[in-house]
Design a protein around this motif. Structure first.
Motif, PDB file in Angstrom:
ATOM      1  N   PHE A   1       7.009  15.556   5.850  1.00  0.00           N
ATOM      2  CA  PHE A   1       7.836  16.654   5.370  1.00  0.00           C
ATOM      3  C   PHE A   1       7.231  17.972   5.859  1.00  0.00           C
ATOM      4  O   PHE A   1       6.022  18.186   5.741  1.00  0.00           O
ATOM      5  N   ASP A   2       8.092  18.871   6.375  1.00  0.00           N
ATOM      6  CA  ASP A   2       7.568  20.104   6.971  1.00  0.00           C
ATOM      7  C   ASP A   2       8.610  21.212   6.841  1.00  0.00           C
ATOM      8  O   ASP A   2       9.692  21.015   6.283  1.00  0.00           O
ATOM      9  N   GLU A   3       8.283  22.393   7.392  1.00  0.00           N
ATOM     10  CA  GLU A   3       9.170  23.552   7.434  1.00  0.00           C
ATOM     11  C   GLU A   3       9.751  23.872   6.051  1.00  0.00           C
ATOM     12  O   GLU A   3      10.958  23.971   5.858  1.00  0.00           O
TER      13      GLU A   3
ATOM     14  N   MET B   1       3.627  16.161   1.370  1.00  0.00           N
ATOM     15  CA  MET B   1       3.654  16.401   2.802  1.00  0.00           C
ATOM     16  C   MET B   1       3.885  15.127   3.614  1.00  0.00           C
ATOM     17  O   MET B   1       4.495  15.159   4.674  1.00  0.00           O
ATOM     18  N   LYS B   2       3.365  14.012   3.118  1.00  0.00           N
ATOM     19  CA  LYS B   2       3.501  12.750   3.857  1.00  0.00           C
ATOM     20  C   LYS B   2       3.514  11.588   2.882  1.00  0.00           C
ATOM     21  O   LYS B   2       2.839  11.607   1.858  1.00  0.00           O
ATOM     22  N   LEU B   3       4.295  10.580   3.216  1.00  0.00           N
ATOM     23  CA  LEU B   3       4.409   9.368   2.408  1.00  0.00           C
ATOM     24  C   LEU B   3       4.259   8.156   3.313  1.00  0.00           C
ATOM     25  O   LEU B   3       4.920   8.071   4.351  1.00  0.00           O
ATOM     26  N   ILE B   4       3.387   7.240   2.938  1.00  0.00           N
ATOM     27  CA  ILE B   4       3.209   5.987   3.678  1.00  0.00           C
ATOM     28  C   ILE B   4       3.388   4.827   2.711  1.00  0.00           C
ATOM     29  O   ILE B   4       2.779   4.788   1.645  1.00  0.00           O
ATOM     30  N   ILE B   5       4.252   3.883   3.088  1.00  0.00           N
ATOM     31  CA  ILE B   5       4.429   2.643   2.335  1.00  0.00           C
ATOM     32  C   ILE B   5       4.264   1.494   3.313  1.00  0.00           C
ATOM     33  O   ILE B   5       5.005   1.394   4.293  1.00  0.00           O
ATOM     34  N   ALA B   6       3.281   0.636   3.068  1.00  0.00           N
ATOM     35  CA  ALA B   6       2.997  -0.481   3.969  1.00  0.00           C
ATOM     36  C   ALA B   6       3.083  -1.790   3.206  1.00  0.00           C
ATOM     37  O   ALA B   6       2.345  -2.012   2.244  1.00  0.00           O
ATOM     38  N   ASP B   7       4.008  -2.641   3.626  1.00  0.00           N
ATOM     39  CA  ASP B   7       4.132  -4.002   3.096  1.00  0.00           C
ATOM     40  C   ASP B   7       3.222  -4.879   3.949  1.00  0.00           C
ATOM     41  O   ASP B   7       3.603  -5.339   5.014  1.00  0.00           O
ATOM     42  N   LYS B   8       2.007  -5.083   3.479  1.00  0.00           N
ATOM     43  CA  LYS B   8       1.010  -5.790   4.281  1.00  0.00           C
ATOM     44  C   LYS B   8       1.323  -7.278   4.410  1.00  0.00           C
ATOM     45  O   LYS B   8       0.984  -7.907   5.412  1.00  0.00           O
ATOM     46  N   THR B   9       1.963  -7.844   3.414  1.00  0.00           N
ATOM     47  CA  THR B   9       2.290  -9.267   3.459  1.00  0.00           C
ATOM     48  C   THR B   9       3.320  -9.563   4.532  1.00  0.00           C
ATOM     49  O   THR B   9       3.208 -10.537   5.280  1.00  0.00           O
ATOM     50  N   ASN B  10       4.360  -8.711   4.630  1.00  0.00           N
ATOM     51  CA  ASN B  10       5.444  -8.939   5.579  1.00  0.00           C
ATOM     52  C   ASN B  10       5.339  -8.065   6.825  1.00  0.00           C
ATOM     53  O   ASN B  10       6.256  -8.048   7.649  1.00  0.00           O
ATOM     54  N   ASN B  11       4.224  -7.348   6.948  1.00  0.00           N
ATOM     55  CA  ASN B  11       3.927  -6.571   8.157  1.00  0.00           C
ATOM     56  C   ASN B  11       5.062  -5.618   8.521  1.00  0.00           C
ATOM     57  O   ASN B  11       5.609  -5.636   9.621  1.00  0.00           O
TER      58      ASN B  11
ATOM     59  N   LEU C   1       0.852  -1.176   0.000  1.00  0.00           N
ATOM     60  CA  LEU C   1       0.000   0.000   0.000  1.00  0.00           C
ATOM     61  C   LEU C   1       0.895   1.235   0.000  1.00  0.00           C
ATOM     62  O   LEU C   1       1.791   1.360   0.825  1.00  0.00           O
ATOM     63  N   GLN C   2       0.647   2.141  -0.945  1.00  0.00           N
ATOM     64  CA  GLN C   2       1.386   3.400  -0.989  1.00  0.00           C
ATOM     65  C   GLN C   2       0.393   4.553  -0.986  1.00  0.00           C
ATOM     66  O   GLN C   2      -0.550   4.585  -1.772  1.00  0.00           O
ATOM     67  N   LYS C   3       0.618   5.516  -0.074  1.00  0.00           N
ATOM     68  CA  LYS C   3      -0.221   6.707   0.005  1.00  0.00           C
ATOM     69  C   LYS C   3       0.687   7.934   0.030  1.00  0.00           C
ATOM     70  O   LYS C   3       1.664   7.980   0.793  1.00  0.00           O
ATOM     71  N   MET C   4       0.354   8.930  -0.786  1.00  0.00           N
ATOM     72  CA  MET C   4       1.098  10.181  -0.823  1.00  0.00           C
ATOM     73  C   MET C   4       0.129  11.331  -0.569  1.00  0.00           C
ATOM     74  O   MET C   4      -0.907  11.430  -1.234  1.00  0.00           O
ATOM     75  N   TYR C   5       0.464  12.189   0.391  1.00  0.00           N
ATOM     76  CA  TYR C   5      -0.386  13.313   0.783  1.00  0.00           C
ATOM     77  C   TYR C   5       0.230  14.615   0.270  1.00  0.00           C
ATOM     78  O   TYR C   5       1.418  14.875   0.491  1.00  0.00           O
ATOM     79  N   PHE C   6      -0.598  15.443  -0.372  1.00  0.00           N
ATOM     80  CA  PHE C   6      -0.103  16.655  -1.000  1.00  0.00           C
ATOM     81  C   PHE C   6      -0.824  17.897  -0.468  1.00  0.00           C
ATOM     82  O   PHE C   6      -2.041  17.897  -0.277  1.00  0.00           O
ATOM     83  N   ASN C   7      -0.048  18.945  -0.265  1.00  0.00           N
ATOM     84  CA  ASN C   7      -0.557  20.234   0.171  1.00  0.00           C
ATOM     85  C   ASN C   7      -1.421  20.836  -0.943  1.00  0.00           C
ATOM     86  O   ASN C   7      -0.939  20.986  -2.072  1.00  0.00           O
ATOM     87  N   PRO C   8      -2.675  21.184  -0.693  1.00  0.00           N
ATOM     88  CA  PRO C   8      -3.537  21.702  -1.753  1.00  0.00           C
ATOM     89  C   PRO C   8      -3.166  23.104  -2.213  1.00  0.00           C
ATOM     90  O   PRO C   8      -3.606  23.545  -3.275  1.00  0.00           O
ATOM     91  N   ALA C   9      -2.348  23.827  -1.427  1.00  0.00           N
ATOM     92  CA  ALA C   9      -1.959  25.185  -1.803  1.00  0.00           C
ATOM     93  C   ALA C   9      -0.828  25.196  -2.815  1.00  0.00           C
ATOM     94  O   ALA C   9      -0.798  26.019  -3.724  1.00  0.00           O
ATOM     95  N   ASN C  10       0.134  24.280  -2.662  1.00  0.00           N
ATOM     96  CA  ASN C  10       1.297  24.274  -3.551  1.00  0.00           C
ATOM     97  C   ASN C  10       1.611  22.893  -4.120  1.00  0.00           C
ATOM     98  O   ASN C  10       2.581  22.732  -4.849  1.00  0.00           O
ATOM     99  N   PHE C  11       0.796  21.886  -3.770  1.00  0.00           N
ATOM    100  CA  PHE C  11       0.921  20.507  -4.246  1.00  0.00           C
ATOM    101  C   PHE C  11       2.277  19.881  -3.889  1.00  0.00           C
ATOM    102  O   PHE C  11       2.754  18.973  -4.562  1.00  0.00           O
ATOM    103  N   ALA C  12       2.898  20.366  -2.814  1.00  0.00           N
ATOM    104  CA  ALA C  12       4.124  19.747  -2.314  1.00  0.00           C
ATOM    105  C   ALA C  12       3.775  18.461  -1.570  1.00  0.00           C
ATOM    106  O   ALA C  12       2.721  18.357  -0.937  1.00  0.00           O
TER     107      ALA C  12
END
Length: 280
Positions: free
Chosen positions: A223-225, A206-216, A193-204
């Motif tokens: 990302f900030d500042e 902001m957050k990245l999640i990678i989950a290997d569900k099979t191998n837990n 599972l891969q999720k990428m979160y983007f700032n709606p003001a500048n589309f930078a």
């Protein structure tokens, strides 16, 4: 609606925006974010302060970084202004020289992936360094992001994909007095599972999640500042968390002194009297 604060290179507030976040399709979102990541031929980060912790240790150190796009990344590590080591990443190899123990190793990305407990390669590291969207599945057929869907979560745009991919699976083997961890390349596939979160003001990114569900196991990066670099918003801090069933790694990073000027020629010299060690 979300309020966004963006910082200038001196870390003073540069801009505050209020944005209405409306759902849009993945194709339109990708079109909006494709030019927001930092595009560089050369990247220099003069000061990176790191706080590292896992189940066994806590440590703080500093890094300076030089990068040539698509070619190499060199990280120089110091502690209390004493050189500790250097790491050179290329598309094919990882070279680490340890100035304290006077040894070195040359490897592919297996050991680095083992140490962080998440699959990595040069393209993934470079994409994260650029604060750009990317497909962790690393499949030629997935370059157009056809498998990603767009949603809105907590005032941020989100791209999500859940697909199978070949991974390096963690194996454990009992040995007297300890458990030896090792990673072995297999043909087995895992559900990622891969999720990428983007700032709606500048589309930078902001957050990245990678989950290997099979191998837990999984990775989360925040990302900030943000600072202004080459006309793009670039993160001045990164919070990294990596978790598996029996290990948790955290790395907090503060960065400053950015430049995209051409650096002096750089590489990695290994002293002749240093011992080569094997890590796999």
């Amino acid at each position: 609606m979300v309020t966004v604060t963006v910082f200038s290179s001196c870390r003073a507030p540069r801009e505050i925006k209020t944005v209405n976040v409306k759902p849009i399709g993945a194709a339109k979102l990708l079109k909006s974010i494709e030019n927001t990541g930092l595009t560089y031929d050369y990247l220099n980060i003069g000061r990176i302060s790191c706080q590292f912790s896992n189940s066994q240790t806590r440590a703080s150190f500093r890094i300076s970084l030089k990068a040539i796009r698509d070619e190499k990344i060199l990280a120089s590590i110091t502690k209390l202004n004493i050189p500790v080591g250097r790491v050179l990443l290329t598309p094919d190899s990882v070279i680490y020289v340890n100035y304290i123990d006077k040894n070195y190793f040359i490897d592919d990305y297996t050991y680095l992936s083992q140490f962080l407990n998440i699959d990595l390669d040069f393209a993934t590291v470079q994409s994260i360094l650029s604060n750009r969207a990317f497909s962790y599945r690393n499949d030629e057929k997935d370059k157009d992001y056809r498998n990603f869907v767009s949603t809105v979560e907590n005032g941020l745009y989100v791209l999500t994909s859940e697909r199978e991919r070949k991974v390096m699976r963690l194996e454990q083997k009992a040995k007297p007095g300890k458990i030896e961890r090792r990673l072995k390349r297999l043909d087995d596939k895992a559900l990622i599972l891969q999720k990428m979160y983007f700032n709606p003001a500048n589309f930078a990114l902001m957050k990245l999640i990678i989950a290997d569900k099979t191998n837990n196991r999984g990775m989360e990066m925040k990302f900030d500042e943000f600072v202004l670099l080459n006309g793009k918003d670039y993160p001045g801090s990164i919070e990294l968390k990596l978790e598996s069933q029996d290990e948790k790694v955290e790395l907090n990073i503060q960065m400053s002194n950015f430049s995209t000027d051409r650096p002096d020629p750089f590489g990695l010299n290994i002293p002749e009297n240093y011992e080569q060690i094997k890590v796999n």
